[in-house]
Design a protein around this motif. Structure first.
Motif, PDB file in Angstrom:
ATOM      1  N   LYS A  39       0.822  -1.223   0.000  1.00  0.00           N
ATOM      2  CA  LYS A  39       0.000   0.000   0.000  1.00  0.00           C
ATOM      3  C   LYS A  39       0.853   1.268   0.000  1.00  0.00           C
ATOM      4  O   LYS A  39       0.305   2.385   0.051  1.00  0.00           O
ATOM      5  CB  LYS A  39      -0.911  -0.005   1.231  1.00  0.00           C
ATOM      6  N   HIS A  40       2.182   1.112  -0.006  1.00  0.00           N
ATOM      7  CA  HIS A  40       3.118   2.237  -0.033  1.00  0.00           C
ATOM      8  C   HIS A  40       2.939   3.160   1.176  1.00  0.00           C
ATOM      9  O   HIS A  40       2.955   4.389   1.056  1.00  0.00           O
ATOM     10  CB  HIS A  40       2.952   3.036  -1.335  1.00  0.00           C
ATOM     11  N   VAL A  41       2.766   2.571   2.352  1.00  0.00           N
ATOM     12  CA  VAL A  41       2.612   3.365   3.577  1.00  0.00           C
ATOM     13  C   VAL A  41       3.655   2.967   4.632  1.00  0.00           C
ATOM     14  O   VAL A  41       3.450   3.210   5.824  1.00  0.00           O
ATOM     15  CB  VAL A  41       1.184   3.232   4.158  1.00  0.00           C
ATOM     16  N   LEU A  42       4.760   2.393   4.201  1.00  0.00           N
ATOM     17  CA  LEU A  42       5.777   1.959   5.158  1.00  0.00           C
ATOM     18  C   LEU A  42       6.396   3.129   5.920  1.00  0.00           C
ATOM     19  O   LEU A  42       6.917   2.943   7.016  1.00  0.00           O
ATOM     20  CB  LEU A  42       6.889   1.189   4.434  1.00  0.00           C
ATOM     21  N   GLY A  43       6.336   4.319   5.346  1.00  0.00           N
ATOM     22  CA  GLY A  43       6.951   5.471   6.002  1.00  0.00           C
ATOM     23  C   GLY A  43       6.083   6.146   7.035  1.00  0.00           C
ATOM     24  O   GLY A  43       6.519   7.123   7.669  1.00  0.00           O
ATOM     25  N   ALA A  44       4.876   5.640   7.251  1.00  0.00           N
ATOM     26  CA  ALA A  44       3.966   6.275   8.207  1.00  0.00           C
ATOM     27  C   ALA A  44       4.490   6.104   9.629  1.00  0.00           C
ATOM     28  O   ALA A  44       4.677   4.971  10.089  1.00  0.00           O
ATOM     29  CB  ALA A  44       2.569   5.669   8.083  1.00  0.00           C
ATOM     30  N   PRO A  45       4.722   7.203  10.371  1.00  0.00           N
ATOM     31  CA  PRO A  45       5.233   7.090  11.752  1.00  0.00           C
ATOM     32  C   PRO A  45       4.310   6.268  12.649  1.00  0.00           C
ATOM     33  O   PRO A  45       4.776   5.544  13.529  1.00  0.00           O
ATOM     34  CB  PRO A  45       5.320   8.544  12.219  1.00  0.00           C
ATOM     35  N   GLU A  46       2.986   6.398  12.424  1.00  0.00           N
ATOM     36  CA  GLU A  46       2.040   5.659  13.254  1.00  0.00           C
ATOM     37  C   GLU A  46       2.212   4.155  13.089  1.00  0.00           C
ATOM     38  O   GLU A  46       2.027   3.395  14.048  1.00  0.00           O
ATOM     39  CB  GLU A  46       0.594   6.049  12.906  1.00  0.00           C
TER      40      GLU A  46
END
Length: 208
Positions: free
Chosen positions: A183-190
């Motif tokens: 989903k290309h959200v690996l960089g989300a701090p949460e």
């Protein structure tokens, strides 16, 4: 840490012996990973990889006899990156929160360089003749590292075995990381914060 899995043979035609040839092989594998991630298995060819690497197709074939062997080298490099994360996370005497953070950040870094590549390796690229042996060797050390992580940080010896806890924990972390990569959200701090919290909470409460 040893396993009983026989070491898989290299997929390469020949192993590089000098620094220059090793650098060439590294460039080929890096270019192969880039092309595979961008074009998928259907668009992956040795001619394109050679062009991206800036070498002749003959130079590529000196080391890799076909595109399957090159994909296998890309896959094994990813195995090595993941195991390097596990070795670092299970070394030393840091408290659980710091070790969990090192594990999660390492897994994020290993999958965030080329997220689409991991989807192609999982869903599209076929296996090489030596894929199963290489995968078994990877899984043996991977599970052993998670087991060591669990054994170090669980509160006491009651409850499920280290094997079971390692299997459940590794599956949960893998699932979150692979899903986030897709989903290309690996960089989300949460994502990182909650995954670290999940690991700590799970191990702190596993024996209750």
């Amino acid at each position: 840490m040893s396993t009983r899995i026989r070491k898989p043979r290299s997929p390469m035609r020949k192993e590089p012996s000098q620094a220059r040839s090793r650098a060439t092989v590294d460039t080929i594998v890096e270019s192969g990973a880039r092309v595979l991630g961008e074009r998928g298995w259907a668009g992956f060819t040795t001619n394109i990889v050679a062009a991206v690497a800036g070498i002749s197709i003959g130079s590529l074939y000196q080391y890799f006899p076909d595109k399957l062997s090159l994909v296998e080298a890309v896959r094994r490099r990813h195995f090595d990156e993941v195991l390097a994360v596990m070795r670092k996370a299970t070394a030393g005497t840091l408290p659980l929160p710091q070790r969990a953070e090192a594990l999660v950040q390492g897994m994020i870094d290993a999958h965030n360089v080329n997220p689409e590549l991991h989807r192609v390796l999982l869903d599209e690229a076929p296996g090489h003749d030596g894929s199963r042996l290489a995968h078994d060797a990877f899984l043996a050390e991977y599970h052993a590292r998670y087991k060591a992580f669990v054994a170090t940080h669980r509160n006491n010896r009651d409850g499920p075995s280290d094997d079971v806890l390692a299997q459940l924990l590794s599956g949960a972390v893998e699932g979150v990381i692979h899903s986030a990569a897709r989903k290309h959200v690996l960089g989300a701090p949460e994502l990182k914060r909650e995954l670290v919290r999940m690991i700590c909470s799970y191990l702190s409460n596993a024996d209750r």
